[in-house]
Design a protein around this motif. Structure first.
Motif, PDB file in Angstrom:
ATOM      1  N   CYS A   1     -37.640 114.318 -15.003  1.00  0.00           N
ATOM      2  CA  CYS A   1     -38.683 115.596 -15.143  1.00  0.00           C
ATOM      3  C   CYS A   1     -37.918 116.411 -15.833  1.00  0.00           C
ATOM      4  O   CYS A   1     -38.716 117.041 -16.445  1.00  0.00           O
ATOM      5  CB  CYS A   1     -38.818 116.020 -13.564  1.00  0.00           C
ATOM      6  N   ARG A   2     -36.735 116.699 -15.697  1.00  0.00           N
ATOM      7  CA  ARG A   2     -36.133 117.634 -16.639  1.00  0.00           C
ATOM      8  C   ARG A   2     -36.225 117.434 -18.122  1.00  0.00           C
ATOM      9  O   ARG A   2     -36.416 118.291 -18.743  1.00  0.00           O
ATOM     10  CB  ARG A   2     -34.490 117.820 -16.171  1.00  0.00           C
ATOM     11  N   ARG A   3     -35.923 116.266 -18.283  1.00  0.00           N
ATOM     12  CA  ARG A   3     -36.013 115.550 -19.769  1.00  0.00           C
ATOM     13  C   ARG A   3     -37.490 115.649 -20.477  1.00  0.00           C
ATOM     14  O   ARG A   3     -37.711 116.226 -21.607  1.00  0.00           O
ATOM     15  CB  ARG A   3     -35.584 114.211 -19.955  1.00  0.00           C
ATOM     16  N   LEU A   4     -38.515 115.452 -19.586  1.00  0.00           N
ATOM     17  CA  LEU A   4     -39.854 115.465 -19.757  1.00  0.00           C
ATOM     18  C   LEU A   4     -40.395 116.955 -20.013  1.00  0.00           C
ATOM     19  O   LEU A   4     -41.043 117.469 -20.770  1.00  0.00           O
ATOM     20  CB  LEU A   4     -40.742 115.033 -18.749  1.00  0.00           C
TER      21      LEU A   4
ATOM     22  N   ILE B   1     -37.443 105.164 -17.196  1.00  0.00           N
ATOM     23  CA  ILE B   1     -37.968 106.105 -16.117  1.00  0.00           C
ATOM     24  C   ILE B   1     -38.718 107.155 -16.549  1.00  0.00           C
ATOM     25  O   ILE B   1     -39.681 107.571 -16.072  1.00  0.00           O
ATOM     26  CB  ILE B   1     -36.699 106.272 -15.359  1.00  0.00           C
ATOM     27  N   ASP B   2     -38.653 107.548 -17.716  1.00  0.00           N
ATOM     28  CA  ASP B   2     -39.557 108.753 -18.341  1.00  0.00           C
ATOM     29  C   ASP B   2     -40.848 108.436 -18.537  1.00  0.00           C
ATOM     30  O   ASP B   2     -41.849 108.789 -18.025  1.00  0.00           O
ATOM     31  CB  ASP B   2     -38.826 109.039 -19.824  1.00  0.00           C
ATOM     32  N   ALA B   3     -41.166 107.052 -18.924  1.00  0.00           N
ATOM     33  CA  ALA B   3     -42.245 106.499 -19.082  1.00  0.00           C
ATOM     34  C   ALA B   3     -43.049 106.029 -17.874  1.00  0.00           C
ATOM     35  O   ALA B   3     -44.223 106.397 -17.605  1.00  0.00           O
ATOM     36  CB  ALA B   3     -42.572 105.121 -19.735  1.00  0.00           C
TER      37      ALA B   3
ATOM     38  N   GLY C   1     -39.737 100.475  -7.247  1.00  0.00           N
ATOM     39  CA  GLY C   1     -39.298 101.697  -7.251  1.00  0.00           C
ATOM     40  C   GLY C   1     -38.108 101.963  -6.431  1.00  0.00           C
ATOM     41  O   GLY C   1     -37.477 103.066  -6.413  1.00  0.00           O
ATOM     42  N   SER C   2     -37.778 101.043  -5.521  1.00  0.00           N
ATOM     43  CA  SER C   2     -36.726 101.150  -4.552  1.00  0.00           C
ATOM     44  C   SER C   2     -35.196 101.266  -5.345  1.00  0.00           C
ATOM     45  O   SER C   2     -34.464 101.904  -4.655  1.00  0.00           O
ATOM     46  CB  SER C   2     -36.553 100.168  -3.714  1.00  0.00           C
ATOM     47  N   GLN C   3     -35.324 100.953  -6.616  1.00  0.00           N
ATOM     48  CA  GLN C   3     -33.946 101.004  -7.214  1.00  0.00           C
ATOM     49  C   GLN C   3     -33.636 102.518  -7.978  1.00  0.00           C
ATOM     50  O   GLN C   3     -32.606 102.714  -8.324  1.00  0.00           O
ATOM     51  CB  GLN C   3     -33.998 100.281  -8.790  1.00  0.00           C
ATOM     52  N   TYR C   4     -34.836 103.435  -7.643  1.00  0.00           N
ATOM     53  CA  TYR C   4     -34.719 104.819  -8.325  1.00  0.00           C
ATOM     54  C   TYR C   4     -34.086 105.473  -7.076  1.00  0.00           C
ATOM     55  O   TYR C   4     -34.478 105.499  -6.091  1.00  0.00           O
ATOM     56  CB  TYR C   4     -35.881 105.074  -8.856  1.00  0.00           C
ATOM     57  N   HIS C   5     -33.323 106.828  -7.358  1.00  0.00           N
ATOM     58  CA  HIS C   5     -33.114 107.633  -6.320  1.00  0.00           C
ATOM     59  C   HIS C   5     -33.378 108.991  -6.971  1.00  0.00           C
ATOM     60  O   HIS C   5     -34.212 109.404  -7.907  1.00  0.00           O
ATOM     61  CB  HIS C   5     -31.587 108.164  -6.224  1.00  0.00           C
ATOM     62  N   LEU C   6     -33.689 110.162  -5.910  1.00  0.00           N
ATOM     63  CA  LEU C   6     -34.531 111.360  -6.195  1.00  0.00           C
ATOM     64  C   LEU C   6     -33.776 111.931  -7.179  1.00  0.00           C
ATOM     65  O   LEU C   6     -34.563 112.699  -8.272  1.00  0.00           O
ATOM     66  CB  LEU C   6     -34.527 112.169  -4.980  1.00  0.00           C
ATOM     67  N   GLY C   7     -32.376 111.973  -7.610  1.00  0.00           N
ATOM     68  CA  GLY C   7     -31.808 112.439  -8.569  1.00  0.00           C
ATOM     69  C   GLY C   7     -32.270 111.900 -10.005  1.00  0.00           C
ATOM     70  O   GLY C   7     -32.297 112.643 -11.033  1.00  0.00           O
ATOM     71  N   ASP C   8     -32.603 110.585 -10.030  1.00  0.00           N
ATOM     72  CA  ASP C   8     -32.996 109.807 -11.136  1.00  0.00           C
ATOM     73  C   ASP C   8     -34.235 110.368 -11.695  1.00  0.00           C
ATOM     74  O   ASP C   8     -34.594 110.650 -12.895  1.00  0.00           O
ATOM     75  CB  ASP C   8     -33.266 108.432 -10.991  1.00  0.00           C
ATOM     76  N   ILE C   9     -35.270 110.714 -10.569  1.00  0.00           N
ATOM     77  CA  ILE C   9     -36.680 111.218 -11.024  1.00  0.00           C
ATOM     78  C   ILE C   9     -36.421 112.638 -11.550  1.00  0.00           C
ATOM     79  O   ILE C   9     -37.299 113.215 -12.580  1.00  0.00           O
ATOM     80  CB  ILE C   9     -37.582 110.784  -9.681  1.00  0.00           C
TER      81      ILE C   9
END
Length: 210
Positions: free
Chosen positions: A165-168, A121-123, A153-161
């Protein structure tokens, strides 16, 4: 259990590793333990083979540069040897292709270390910010683009993104648009972000070869 049966178990393990078979589920635990080094070696070989195949595809008709640094190639191969996820093998393949064609002089140990820390997901999030806009975005705008334009994309939630973003941000790929923000403040989905130096550098070296 006779030697022939053990050999069949080992072959089943090899098939499982090389061809993604479910056969590994039927290997007795003691055989897995006794031969785990061999299974590990086979998985590493498969990972590297897949990544090199992808790299050759990215190189296309371009020939390998005569001044290619095999030391850097070795560092990349060592870093990606445990990676079996296609999304991240694609990144490693792009690095290898750029190195092999003589365009990888800016690929540093730091870049290799950051890419190794990536989740798939980071990539995706890093590449998405290149589409949404490098100078200002947030987790919410990236999420909206991903769920709308990415097939999976539908498999992701806002919390995942937001977590990505925090990791990046922590790996210095992203930075706050507004300077002087207390880094201990809670990281939120609407916090304005921008692409930082390391993120731009990674996007450049994993991009299409010119």
């Amino acid at each position: 259990m006779d030697l022939q049966t053990v050999d069949q178990c080992i072959q089943a393990g090899r098939d499982a590793l090389l061809f993604g078979s479910a056969a590994k589920d039927f290997i007795p635990e003691w055989v897995k333990e006794k031969f785990k080094g061999k299974f590990k070696q086979l998985q590493v070989e498969k990972n590297i083979e897949n990544t090199l195949t992808l790299a050759k595809g990215k190189m296309g008709d371009r020939k390998q540069d005569s001044h290619t640094s095999f030391k850097v190639i070795e560092e990349v191969l060592e870093a990606c040897s445990d990676e079996d996820r296609t999304e991240l093998q694609e990144l490693w393949a792009a690095l290898l292709a750029r190195i092999a064609t003589g365009e990888g002089r800016s690929i540093t140990k730091e870049i290799i270390s950051i890419v190794k820390s990536f989740e798939p997901i980071d990539a995706l999030v890093l590449k998405t910010c290149d589409v949404v806009g490098r100078t200002q975005f947030n987790a919410h705008s990236l999420y909206q683009h991903i769920v709308t334009n990415v097939p999976s994309g539908s498999q992701y939630h806002l919390g995942d993104i937001t977590a990505s973003c925090r990791r990046l941000f922590q790996s210095e790929c992203f930075d706050y648009v507004q300077k002087g923000i207390d880094p201990t403040q809670r990281f939120t989905a609407d916090r304005p972000l921008q692409l930082a130096y390391q993120g731009a550098n990674i996007l450049r070296v994993v991009g299409d070869i010119g």
